[in-house]
Design a protein around this motif. Structure first.
Motif, PDB file in Angstrom:
ATOM      1  N   SER A 159       0.825  -1.212   0.000  1.00 27.20           N
ATOM      2  CA  SER A 159       0.000   0.000   0.000  1.00 27.20           C
ATOM      3  C   SER A 159       0.858   1.262   0.000  1.00 27.20           C
ATOM      4  O   SER A 159       2.011   1.259   0.451  1.00 27.20           O
ATOM      5  CB  SER A 159      -0.911   0.007   1.233  1.00 27.20           C
ATOM      6  OG  SER A 159      -0.152  -0.152   2.416  1.00 27.20           O
ATOM      7  N   TYR A 195      -7.615   2.656  -3.388  1.00 28.67           N
ATOM      8  CA  TYR A 195      -8.321   1.706  -2.527  1.00 28.67           C
ATOM      9  C   TYR A 195      -9.576   2.412  -2.024  1.00 28.67           C
ATOM     10  O   TYR A 195      -9.509   3.296  -1.173  1.00 28.67           O
ATOM     11  CB  TYR A 195      -7.413   1.293  -1.381  1.00 28.67           C
ATOM     12  CG  TYR A 195      -7.813   0.034  -0.644  1.00 28.67           C
ATOM     13  CD1 TYR A 195      -8.901  -0.735  -1.027  1.00 28.67           C
ATOM     14  CD2 TYR A 195      -7.086  -0.396   0.460  1.00 28.67           C
ATOM     15  CE1 TYR A 195      -9.263  -1.892  -0.350  1.00 28.67           C
ATOM     16  CE2 TYR A 195      -7.424  -1.561   1.144  1.00 28.67           C
ATOM     17  CZ  TYR A 195      -8.514  -2.298   0.737  1.00 28.67           C
ATOM     18  OH  TYR A 195      -8.861  -3.441   1.415  1.00 28.67           O
ATOM     19  N   ASN A 197     -13.330   3.438  -0.455  1.00 28.78           N
ATOM     20  CA  ASN A 197     -14.225   3.284   0.699  1.00 28.78           C
ATOM     21  C   ASN A 197     -13.524   2.729   1.937  1.00 28.78           C
ATOM     22  O   ASN A 197     -14.083   1.910   2.667  1.00 28.78           O
ATOM     23  CB  ASN A 197     -15.408   2.385   0.324  1.00 28.78           C
ATOM     24  CG  ASN A 197     -16.574   2.525   1.287  1.00 28.78           C
ATOM     25  OD1 ASN A 197     -16.849   3.614   1.794  1.00 28.78           O
ATOM     26  ND2 ASN A 197     -17.266   1.427   1.552  1.00 28.78           N
ATOM     27  N   GLN A 198     -12.313   3.223   2.200  1.00 25.36           N
ATOM     28  CA  GLN A 198     -11.542   2.771   3.355  1.00 25.36           C
ATOM     29  C   GLN A 198     -11.415   3.890   4.392  1.00 25.36           C
ATOM     30  O   GLN A 198     -11.145   5.037   4.045  1.00 25.36           O
ATOM     31  CB  GLN A 198     -10.140   2.313   2.927  1.00 25.36           C
ATOM     32  CG  GLN A 198     -10.148   1.129   2.005  1.00 25.36           C
ATOM     33  CD  GLN A 198     -10.809  -0.080   2.636  1.00 25.36           C
ATOM     34  OE1 GLN A 198     -10.492  -0.467   3.758  1.00 25.36           O
ATOM     35  NE2 GLN A 198     -11.741  -0.681   1.903  1.00 25.36           N
ATOM     36  N   LYS A 219     -13.278   8.694   4.914  1.00 28.22           N
ATOM     37  CA  LYS A 219     -13.167   7.538   4.029  1.00 28.22           C
ATOM     38  C   LYS A 219     -12.670   7.960   2.652  1.00 28.22           C
ATOM     39  O   LYS A 219     -12.963   9.069   2.179  1.00 28.22           O
ATOM     40  CB  LYS A 219     -14.516   6.819   3.891  1.00 28.22           C
ATOM     41  CG  LYS A 219     -14.872   5.957   5.083  1.00 28.22           C
ATOM     42  CD  LYS A 219     -16.069   5.075   4.789  1.00 28.22           C
ATOM     43  CE  LYS A 219     -16.334   4.112   5.934  1.00 28.22           C
ATOM     44  NZ  LYS A 219     -17.465   3.193   5.616  1.00 28.22           N
ATOM     45  N   PHE A 242      -3.462   4.860   7.693  1.00 29.03           N
ATOM     46  CA  PHE A 242      -4.371   3.763   7.344  1.00 29.03           C
ATOM     47  C   PHE A 242      -4.029   2.548   8.192  1.00 29.03           C
ATOM     48  O   PHE A 242      -2.871   2.116   8.244  1.00 29.03           O
ATOM     49  CB  PHE A 242      -4.230   3.444   5.860  1.00 29.03           C
ATOM     50  CG  PHE A 242      -5.012   2.248   5.392  1.00 29.03           C
ATOM     51  CD1 PHE A 242      -6.388   2.189   5.540  1.00 29.03           C
ATOM     52  CD2 PHE A 242      -4.366   1.185   4.783  1.00 29.03           C
ATOM     53  CE1 PHE A 242      -7.111   1.085   5.103  1.00 29.03           C
ATOM     54  CE2 PHE A 242      -5.065   0.083   4.333  1.00 29.03           C
ATOM     55  CZ  PHE A 242      -6.448   0.038   4.495  1.00 29.03           C
ATOM     56  N   THR A 245      -5.951  -3.732   6.228  1.00 26.93           N
ATOM     57  CA  THR A 245      -6.998  -4.753   6.185  1.00 26.93           C
ATOM     58  C   THR A 245      -6.311  -6.112   6.088  1.00 26.93           C
ATOM     59  O   THR A 245      -5.081  -6.196   6.074  1.00 26.93           O
ATOM     60  CB  THR A 245      -7.923  -4.559   4.964  1.00 26.93           C
ATOM     61  OG1 THR A 245      -7.145  -4.697   3.758  1.00 26.93           O
ATOM     62  CG2 THR A 245      -8.583  -3.193   4.976  1.00 26.93           C
TER      63      THR A 245
END
Length: 261
Positions: A159, A195, A197-198, A219, A242, A245
């Motif tokens: 990321s 990426y 809707n995080q 978001k 961040f 996930t």
């Protein structure tokens, strides 16, 4: 059958060719003979294996085993992701080295290789998942043990996170706009994509301090972009953070300094 196979994150076309090479490791069932035990298996120091879009990534695997006659070798180490993604190494190729810990115990280690730009095959983002680590260990008295899932580990898509706070400088009490983008590796085209809707935290570190505090959480939009506003109060650094996930690691943007006048 001892040909080294270093195929990771590959799709169906390569896996079909590689099946003959990996059949013993991939299809063997748990089993063994005698009192040999696998005591500990560690992949990449216990951390996820994070793969980007260009660089080959290696992950050290250590298998510690014991037998009253001593350990002869770890024949193979086979990492199996969502079918048909895999990576594999063999003792007979010199890619696994065993170090004696005691008369009964040895630790055998090797490096798994993950190449996001393999010259053949189809790279699949589904490889970002939990992988099984299989291994076969033999003792000096011919005892042996095979475990199809001696341990598990995660493979993740690398990321990136950026931040920009403006205007710079800014007068106290005025509005600061903080933009940025969260993106992650896409193994299907070897590019980074937003990426969507995080949840991402906007954090601030006052000049002279070493600690960031969270200002708010927003978001990412459909393309991974971030945008919010805050009121200028004092000199300091803004960054986005961040938490990560299951398929994507945590990442912090480098702080962007704002001079408040």
């Amino acid at each position: 059958m001892r040909a080294t196979t270093r195929l990771a994150l590959l799709g169906t076309s390569v896996a079909l060719v590689a099946t003959a090479v990996s059949a013993t490791a991939a299809q063997a069932e748990d089993g063994g003979s005698g009192n040999i035990t696998i005591d500990k298996v560690v992949v990449n120091g216990g951390k996820p294996v994070v793969v980007g879009t260009t660089n080959v990534v290696t992950a050290k695997v250590s298998v510690t085993a014991s037998d009253d006659s001593g350990i002869k070798e770890t024949t193979y180490i086979h990492a199996q992701g969502p079918n048909p993604n895999f990576a594999q190494i063999w003792y007979d190729d010199g890619d696994i080295t065993c170090v004696k810990v005691s008369d009964t115990t040895s630790t055998c280690s090797g490096m798994l290789t993950f190449d996001p730009q393999a010259s053949t095959g189809f790279v699949d983002n589904n490889a970002a998942a939990t992988w099984n680590l299989a291994t076969l260990v033999s003792a000096n008295d011919y005892d042996y043990i095979h475990r199809d899932a001696a341990t598990t580990f995660k493979v993740q898509r690398a990321s990136k996170l950026t931040v920009n706070a403006s205007p710079e400088p800014v007068k106290k009490g005025k509005t600061i706009t903080v933009t940025g983008k969260l993106s992650r590796a896409n193994w299907e085209d070897n590019l980074y994509h937003g990426y969507a809707n995080q949840p991402v935290k906007l954090q601030f570190r006052k000049k002279g301090s070493s600690t960031y505090t969270t200002v708010k959480t927003i978001k990412t939009n459909s393309t991974g972009n971030l945008k919010t506003t805050v009121t200028a109060s004092t000199d300091g650094y803004f960054r986005y953070s961040f938490a990560g996930t299951a398929t994507t690691p945590a990442v912090n943007a480098a702080g962007d300094f704002v001079d408040v006048q």
